[in-house]
Design a protein around this motif. Sequence first.
Motif, PDB file in Angstrom:
ATOM      1  N   GLU A  19       3.415  21.457 -12.006  1.00  0.00           N
ATOM      2  CA  GLU A  19       3.519  22.596 -10.999  1.00  0.00           C
ATOM      3  C   GLU A  19       3.121  22.004  -9.411  1.00  0.00           C
ATOM      4  N   VAL A  20       2.427  20.879  -9.387  1.00  0.00           N
ATOM      5  CA  VAL A  20       1.911  20.170  -8.051  1.00  0.00           C
ATOM      6  C   VAL A  20       3.166  19.296  -8.037  1.00  0.00           C
ATOM      7  N   GLN A  21       3.351  19.153  -6.666  1.00  0.00           N
ATOM      8  CA  GLN A  21       4.488  18.385  -6.253  1.00  0.00           C
ATOM      9  C   GLN A  21       3.954  16.880  -5.486  1.00  0.00           C
ATOM     10  N   THR A  22       4.213  15.908  -6.245  1.00  0.00           N
ATOM     11  CA  THR A  22       3.506  14.518  -5.615  1.00  0.00           C
ATOM     12  C   THR A  22       4.592  13.397  -5.912  1.00  0.00           C
ATOM     13  N   PRO A  23       5.649  13.700  -5.300  1.00  0.00           N
ATOM     14  CA  PRO A  23       6.733  12.606  -5.852  1.00  0.00           C
ATOM     15  C   PRO A  23       6.344  11.335  -5.369  1.00  0.00           C
ATOM     16  N   HIS A  24       5.779  10.859  -4.435  1.00  0.00           N
ATOM     17  CA  HIS A  24       5.580   9.445  -3.903  1.00  0.00           C
ATOM     18  C   HIS A  24       4.681   8.745  -4.846  1.00  0.00           C
ATOM     19  N   GLN A 264       3.325   3.726   2.458  1.00  0.00           N
ATOM     20  CA  GLN A 264       4.234   3.033   1.553  1.00  0.00           C
ATOM     21  C   GLN A 264       5.486   2.491   2.392  1.00  0.00           C
ATOM     22  N   ALA A 265       5.924   3.571   3.158  1.00  0.00           N
ATOM     23  CA  ALA A 265       7.152   3.325   4.196  1.00  0.00           C
ATOM     24  C   ALA A 265       6.914   2.298   5.338  1.00  0.00           C
ATOM     25  N   ALA A 266       5.588   2.469   5.815  1.00  0.00           N
ATOM     26  CA  ALA A 266       5.129   1.472   6.915  1.00  0.00           C
ATOM     27  C   ALA A 266       5.110  -0.081   6.233  1.00  0.00           C
ATOM     28  N   LEU A 267       4.574  -0.135   4.981  1.00  0.00           N
ATOM     29  CA  LEU A 267       4.524  -1.384   4.407  1.00  0.00           C
ATOM     30  C   LEU A 267       5.620  -2.177   4.372  1.00  0.00           C
ATOM     31  N   GLU A 268       6.730  -1.265   3.805  1.00  0.00           N
ATOM     32  CA  GLU A 268       8.155  -1.745   3.660  1.00  0.00           C
ATOM     33  C   GLU A 268       8.460  -2.025   5.065  1.00  0.00           C
ATOM     34  N   ARG A 269       8.399  -1.074   6.119  1.00  0.00           N
ATOM     35  CA  ARG A 269       9.083  -1.511   7.399  1.00  0.00           C
ATOM     36  C   ARG A 269       8.646  -2.870   7.815  1.00  0.00           C
ATOM     37  N   LEU A 270       7.216  -3.102   7.632  1.00  0.00           N
ATOM     38  CA  LEU A 270       6.451  -4.260   8.067  1.00  0.00           C
ATOM     39  C   LEU A 270       6.735  -5.635   7.223  1.00  0.00           C
ATOM     40  N   GLY A 271       7.495  -5.402   6.083  1.00  0.00           N
ATOM     41  CA  GLY A 271       7.522  -6.453   5.185  1.00  0.00           C
ATOM     42  C   GLY A 271       6.275  -6.918   4.573  1.00  0.00           C
TER      43      GLY A 271
END
Length: 482
Positions: A19-24, A264-271
């Motif tokens: 029921e809870v939505q936690t995709p990341h 997580q997206a920031a980690l990827e963007r910053l390498g």
Amino acid sequence: MFMSDNQPADLLGCYGNDEVQTPHLDHLAVRGVKFQNAYCVNAMCSPCRASVLTGLMPSQHGIHNWLDDRLIDHWPHNWSAIGEFNNLPTIIKQAGYATALIGKFHLGVPFVPQLAFDHWITFPHGHTTSFYGNDVIDQEERYRFEGHTVDFFTTKTIEYLEHRAGEDDPFFAFVPYNGPYGHWPAIKGRPDMPFADLYDDADMHSIPREGLSGNVLDRFGLRVAEGGVREQFKGPLLLPNNVESLRNYFAQVSLIDHGVGRVQAALERLGLDENTIVIYTSDHGFSLGHNGVWGHGAAAFPASAHRTSYNIPLIVSGGPITHSGVSDDLVSQIDLFPTLAALVGNPNARPSLPSSARDLGPTLRGEDLEHADAIFYEQEETRAIRTNEWLFAMRFQGAESFPMQDELYHLTNDPLEKVNLIDRPEFIGVIAELRHKVSSFFESYAAPDYDLWQRGRAKSNVTYEKLWQDAWGSDWSPEFSS
């Protein structure tokens, strides 16, 4: 290391909640190791945070309850509640890491940087009355942030990563969110944020529909007898039937999940993603109506020892963590102390006192971890052992005015912990063995000054002071009390 505030493992999609939505977070679990049977050592905020950072039990570090910051004037000047112990930020700093706390501290005076944190962003309170319009402490600045505090901590974490991206030395960022929380007034009504839409039509079928435990009613009666009940403390009686607040609570979980995704997206963007380990956990579990309890273990008296108040999410992913999968081993949150020490290259670091904490590194590398046949936790007057087969809750018997009964559950036959077997004569031998194990554990892992069962004291407030005064005399009190 993300740490949510008041979240059981049951409140994540990857732990089975449909029921809870936690995709990341679900994606994080797929890429890393998910510990299915991780448990906190206490079901309140401050004791668990102290135990994670020191590798010690509450009866060793002396924090048995949430630190009531209304008592701050009675604390020592700029007091850090665990400053005298070896602690993770100090050990990690000694290993050459920059260190940051960005989130809820709740382990002493928050106005100055504590322990060995170089970067210090927090807010002044332990108890969240609202996610909006909070005063914040941003390094040397103090100001009011009108938006959602979880969003604030997420944004500040990303800013920190952007600053660290150009640096040679590694970093440790501890991000203890102050949500989803699960208490009134913070989750009262429909939340004013985008994730509310996800749950407007949710029937909340993942919340058990059970009658209130008699121990919850007993705890409420004690609060009334003490002279009043704040709105927060009415929640254990009323929240299980307040669908709007339940949906609010779930929406706060999705907001945190979104925050983890942003980081997580920031980690990827910053390498930085290839060499950064990401840990997600919570300070303690939180019963969602299971066994007639809503909230902390201490929402009942004597405190509940049931699973959901103590079973926490623990996901480790990224960087050198090459293994992915699910671990069913019994692990304790104090295991994070030697695990992180080893991950930063300081494997010889030890807690200040004897500790049962284990390095989980073998599991993270896909190797066999020495099996733990039991884990232990405590909630002042309640001490518990959990094995794969049994849950035994042992109650303090030294206060004549407060008689309390032990509890025994056979988890193999009764996984929902519904049938208390404590009075069944055929289990006398099992009870004796488990009682001996609990007593032996705390003989090894309790400090005399802070062992409540042996006339020790708490550093600050306890759940019910009159119980300990009944046992040890009217002059008994916490070290720093009003």
